[in-house]
Enzyme design. Sequence first.
Site, PDB file in Angstrom:
ATOM      1  N   GLY A 265       0.821  -1.208   0.000  1.00  0.00           N
ATOM      2  CA  GLY A 265       0.000   0.000   0.000  1.00  0.00           C
ATOM      3  C   GLY A 265       0.854   1.257   0.000  1.00  0.00           C
ATOM      4  N   ALA A 266       1.797   1.301   0.941  1.00  0.00           N
ATOM      5  CA  ALA A 266       2.654   2.480   1.055  1.00  0.00           C
ATOM      6  C   ALA A 266       3.807   2.155   1.992  1.00  0.00           C
ATOM      7  CB  ALA A 266       1.864   3.664   1.598  1.00  0.00           C
ATOM      8  N   MET A 267       4.826   3.040   2.004  1.00  0.00           N
ATOM      9  CA  MET A 267       6.034   2.764   2.765  1.00  0.00           C
ATOM     10  C   MET A 267       6.532   4.026   3.467  1.00  0.00           C
ATOM     11  SD  MET A 267       8.302   0.660   3.761  1.00  0.00           S
ATOM     12  CE  MET A 267       9.623   1.185   4.828  1.00  0.00           C
ATOM     13  N   GLU A 268       6.895   3.855   4.740  1.00  0.00           N
ATOM     14  CA  GLU A 268       7.178   4.990   5.626  1.00  0.00           C
ATOM     15  C   GLU A 268       8.623   5.480   5.608  1.00  0.00           C
ATOM     16  OE1 GLU A 268       6.557   1.788   6.615  1.00  0.00           O
ATOM     17  OE2 GLU A 268       7.697   1.245   8.396  1.00  0.00           O
ATOM     18  N   ASN A 269       9.351   5.345   4.515  1.00  0.00           N
ATOM     19  CA  ASN A 269      10.740   5.828   4.453  1.00  0.00           C
ATOM     20  C   ASN A 269      10.866   7.197   5.112  1.00  0.00           C
ATOM     21  OD1 ASN A 269      11.172   3.646   2.457  1.00  0.00           O
ATOM     22  ND2 ASN A 269       9.939   4.992   1.184  1.00  0.00           N
ATOM     23  N   GLU A 302       1.310   5.800   7.583  1.00  0.00           N
ATOM     24  CA  GLU A 302       2.735   5.995   7.259  1.00  0.00           C
ATOM     25  C   GLU A 302       3.305   7.180   8.018  1.00  0.00           C
ATOM     26  OE1 GLU A 302       3.753   3.435   5.976  1.00  0.00           O
ATOM     27  OE2 GLU A 302       1.961   2.678   4.979  1.00  0.00           O
TER      28      GLU A 302
END
Length: 898
Positions: A265-269, A302
Amino acid sequence: MREGTETLVRRELYSAPAYWIRSVDLSFDLDPIKTLVISRMQVEPNSAFAGHHEALRLDGEDITVTRVQVNGQSISFRLENGQLVLENLPSEPFQLEIRNTCSPEKNTRLNGLYTSGGGFFTQCEAQGFRRITFFLDRPDVMATFKVTLRANKQSYPVLLSNGNKVESGDLDHGRHYAVWVDPHPKPCYLFALVAANLVCREQRVVSRTGKDHLLQVYVRSGDLDKTEHAMQSLVAALIWDEARFGLSLDLERFMIVAVSDFNMGAMENKGLNIFNTKFVLANPATATDVDFGNVEAVVGHEYFHNWTGNRVTCRDWFQLSLKEGLTVYRDQEFTQDMAGSPSARAVKRIEDVRQLRQIQFAEDAGPMAHPVRPDSYQAIDNFYTSTVYEKGAEVVRMMATLVGRAGFARGMTLYFERFDGQAVTCDDFAQAISDANPDSALAPRLEAFKRWYAQSGTPRVQASGEYDADNRRYTLTLSQSCPATPGQSEKQPFVIPVALGLLDREGRALPMQFVGGPLASPTERLLVLEEASQSFTFINLDSAPVPSLLRGFSAPVILQAQASQDDLLTLLRHDSDAFNRWEAGQQLGLERLLAAVQADQNGEEPTLDAAFIDAMQALLRDESLDAAFRELLLTLPSESYVAERLVERGVAVDPQTIHRVRDAFRAQLAQALHADWAAVWDKHAQTGGYSPDAISSGRRALANLALANLVLDAARSGDTVWPGRAYQRCKDATNMTDRLGALSALVQAHAELAEPALARFHAQFQGEALVIDKWFTLQATAPESNGRVFARVKALAQHPDFSVKNPNRARSLLMALTQNPAAFHRADAAGYVFWAEKVIEIDAINRQLAARLARGLDRWRTLAEPQRGAAQEALQRVAAKPDLSADVREIVSRALAA
Ligand code: BES
Ligand code: ZN
């Protein structure tokens, strides 16, 4: 390529790294075919290993090393199981420089550095960084990063990485560069870079601390008109985390980038979140209310990771729920708070629980059952599961329930005081929450509570009550058990918070007093079940009460209460706890579905009784109830939920029967309540200007359910007016929720107008990938009828718009099929043959995606014949492929294991 990585990684075998990497200076010469990476690291031997000279083993995968230097001198190295092994290293801190190349264009796994839509993007969690350069690719090695990107300026005008941009400029040959510095030490899984042709929406905000922040949402140029909601959600998340937990943004710049090829879904970099377009882009014309809600939740999720995940991260991947369970809990609370009214909060809670029970409970009952903190894995990507996420969030929620809202906030504060900047474990988290609340219900039983992290399986709670009229007492006996799961035959009792209310026959809340307890007699109490069986006695009750158990779903358990129909109707009509009102209605529907499935064996037609229909009618007519809540009340339990309940009763699952029965009930509700559906439609069809808020989205949800029922009933009566209205709405709707609702009503009823409506919709949204995904999903999730849905899916797999290379598109058709039981679980096995083909085809391209699809047959053992044998054969066919990825191999071999 045959993998050498099919070994089991065990939690017990954790040991600290032999070296630390304190800082890294990365330089990228970006080229789709061959990108050159130079990594200069400050390395420090771990003093805990002092005395003996450990080799330094750096992880690497699908990359080519060209040079290794220590303190400026080239040294020899060897490659062993993909690792770069360096020996005879200095015992003092030293500089290590590695040059390597990788090929982003060939990277179809979408893990590491890859290309999408002509740009470069990265995905490093969990183990993608090793596909970019050699490193200690584990979350307990934290370094500061400086990143230089060089790329062609015209093709890649935007160059981004974590932290702050400190320098940029032009280079020869049409190239340019940018330098980014992230001052926060981080594990490499939080590294990100983007080089692409993007535009951005910007906003400046001032946080509580008085600091100024720049927020940016980057998308392709045609998508800027779909970024407002994501930006609003981001600002709301920022404000919420400050207000609820006192956590402020620690960065000058916070960026979100949308990419259309993305596995998750998404990535918290850190400071550079990368999102699947599906969870960023939303405007009324292309996104539904559900999409708007998802964008808000995922943007929040995120963003919240910046504290729960990034500032305090995981020691090892077994601790994944430390960040994911906690952050899901936080995003659930955020969305509930954003929803506003108590009723809207309850609706959100019901949706979360429905998801948990449908997916996580099934997982916990199947071959992939594992504890919230797993003990071993073959492919870590397979453990981003509903158990780690949703059950993990329930574990955090139970802690919050046991220590209270203020106590939980104190616990969070202590957690950050103790562990900020560190990589820690689930034990550390639980200890902090408990230590901050020594007088709470959690502290004295913390060790037992932590069994929620260690034991898999869904606990069963039996409840039985006895009223003693002579003494005006009511005794509630609660007992618990938990079925065996793979590798865990015996379970110890769980600590189960049971929120309880008592109602009289008229539905009034009764004061609850214990023998010898305090005089206060609230109308809700929190019981803590921690033994195999416990009794609780309440006094001063004039008549037998109706218990309202497990309010708000206070624990992730299966409640087995012997509630009578009358009790359930009382709860459905009167419970002050909205969750339990809904639950009582589901229970009433479920019992009828189960009975009808059983009766089907004797050739009995499924028929809904008047009492149930009347109850549903009363709810549908009850204008004191929010539309969203009525929509949930009037929706029968799903086919897969019914299937799991049958399994519990020892019945083999025939998906075709369940489908037939549930469809018959739906048709009966559509017919019996026709006039009410029409009235509801009249009242809710016009929703005015679009706003995604809880009230208006609830109205649209109820209107769409009404329309679906009216079009469905038209299929029976031969009426053409309602299908005509639905078709017209498909054409005229001013927002996607209404448009898709109308299209879905036609498709679900297999109305004649479905075909022209689908064609029109497709033509209208040709350029909108996310809308075309919906078009595929809608067709793949239609109620099966004589095999036409499955036939349609197979045809759609040949459609020019279909491709297994784009994960969203692949999921929109193939995952959708596996979630449509009657279309997938065919007696002729064609669904399984198709599934096996696609799993194998996708595995060669994208193993993470293939492994998700492979889970579609997890529950094959619960099926009746002939499906059971056919499903086993399909699994065996996949397992027989010698060159399967470790990811898919782990899923199918677990499924097949005895
Ligand atoms: N850290 C994950 C993303 C991730 C998971 C990347 C696994 C690579 C492998 C992220 O925070 C996450 O949990 N995303 C969820 C959505 C969220 C709202 C639950 C996802 O991607 O499904
Ligand atoms: Zn997450």
